[in-house]
Scaffold this active site. Sequence first.
Site, PDB file in Angstrom:
ATOM      1  N   LYS A  38      80.391 -23.708   3.129  1.00  0.00           N
ATOM      2  CA  LYS A  38      80.329 -22.439   2.414  1.00  0.00           C
ATOM      3  C   LYS A  38      80.555 -22.605   0.920  1.00  0.00           C
ATOM      4  O   LYS A  38      79.973 -21.873   0.123  1.00  0.00           O
ATOM      5  CB  LYS A  38      81.333 -21.437   3.005  1.00  0.00           C
TER       6      LYS A  38
ATOM      7  N   LYS B  26      70.765 -21.225  14.077  1.00  0.00           N
ATOM      8  CA  LYS B  26      71.323 -20.260  15.022  1.00  0.00           C
ATOM      9  C   LYS B  26      71.047 -18.830  14.557  1.00  0.00           C
ATOM     10  O   LYS B  26      70.828 -18.572  13.377  1.00  0.00           O
ATOM     11  CB  LYS B  26      72.807 -20.523  15.275  1.00  0.00           C
TER      12      LYS B  26
ATOM     13  N   LYS C  87      72.149 -12.625  11.126  1.00  0.00           N
ATOM     14  CA  LYS C  87      71.642 -11.482  10.390  1.00  0.00           C
ATOM     15  C   LYS C  87      71.140 -11.928   9.006  1.00  0.00           C
ATOM     16  O   LYS C  87      70.094 -11.493   8.533  1.00  0.00           O
ATOM     17  CB  LYS C  87      72.778 -10.457  10.275  1.00  0.00           C
TER      18      LYS C  87
END
Length: 324
Positions: free
Chosen positions: A111, A191, A194
């Site tokens: 991240k 995977k 959204k």
Amino acid sequence: MPRLLSGIQPTGELHIGNYLGAIKNWVLLQGSYETFYCIVDLHAMTTPYEPKEMSQRTLELAKALLACGIDPQQSVFFVQSHVKEHTELAWVLMCLATMGELSRMTQFKEKSSEQKGHATAGLFTYPVLQAADILLYKAELVPVGEDQVQHLEFTRDVCRRFNSRFGQFFPEPKPLLSKTPRIMGLDGQTKMSKSRNNHIPLLAAPEEISSLLKGAYTDPARLRRHDPGHPEICNIFTIHKGFSTQELVSSIESDCRTAGIGCTDCKKILAENMAKSLEPIRERYLRLNDSEVLEVLCAGATKAQSVAKETMKQVREKIGLLLV
Ligand code: TRP
Ligand code: SF4
């Protein structure tokens, strides 16, 4: 009953990957454990977000989880920021966690590289807040996916460190890994999520489900209708396992291998079964109103606070702060 806790971030709408991977299991665990389910809004602040959207997202997620079957009579269901002790315990644990171990967290590495030099200290200490979520309630079990195992290992490490420095206090939480395979996105690349827009929303209407499935990636080796398929590598087959009966799943498996069924029909059957299972969730969702959900969250916060306050009272004493 052993106590169990899990958390979910209010980022984006729920999709069937979240449902099959976690939520369905959360619902099933109720009754066998003393379940605590937390919407972790403070964790959602660790990467850039829109302040105007946060409260709505939290409320929508709560509504969706209730519609899925999280039962506030059986579970303590609450929002993280409503219980201030999460951040207080996180500070205590931050003073036990080392920079080195936090730097090794793969989720942080991933991240923070996406943030290109703008990763915050909040992102760095994300696992510490997660450890606080768990230890605050002295949870013994934590249902999580494979990607959270490292954070759980970290939680166990700081837990042991707390106990050896200040005296035995927290039970060591164990991950409860669900057997659910991970659901890939409709593009078959990564995977389902959204943010990659490769998802089927949990609250999709039946027509939307079938139109999304039509474009979904299947077995890439199956170019023509009469080519034999490989269900074990097909994401549609994985999703079938979540929504179709065992019997149907086995017959699709063998029919696919012998080219007895084509992908179009296979998807059509799946769309029908998905619509059937998701319809009651959709209906419950549409019937729930905001004020009802807020009341549930308020009651959940009160229950969580009473446990959290007791833990922190004892923690303050253990760590040697002056009590008045
Ligand atoms: N990090 C978890 C995730 O991304 C969410 C989470 C926050 C969590 N606190 C938790 C999960 C406590 C389990 C227990 O999925
Ligand atoms: Fe996948 Fe079904 Fe096509 Fe087989 S028939 S490849 S399981 S979509």
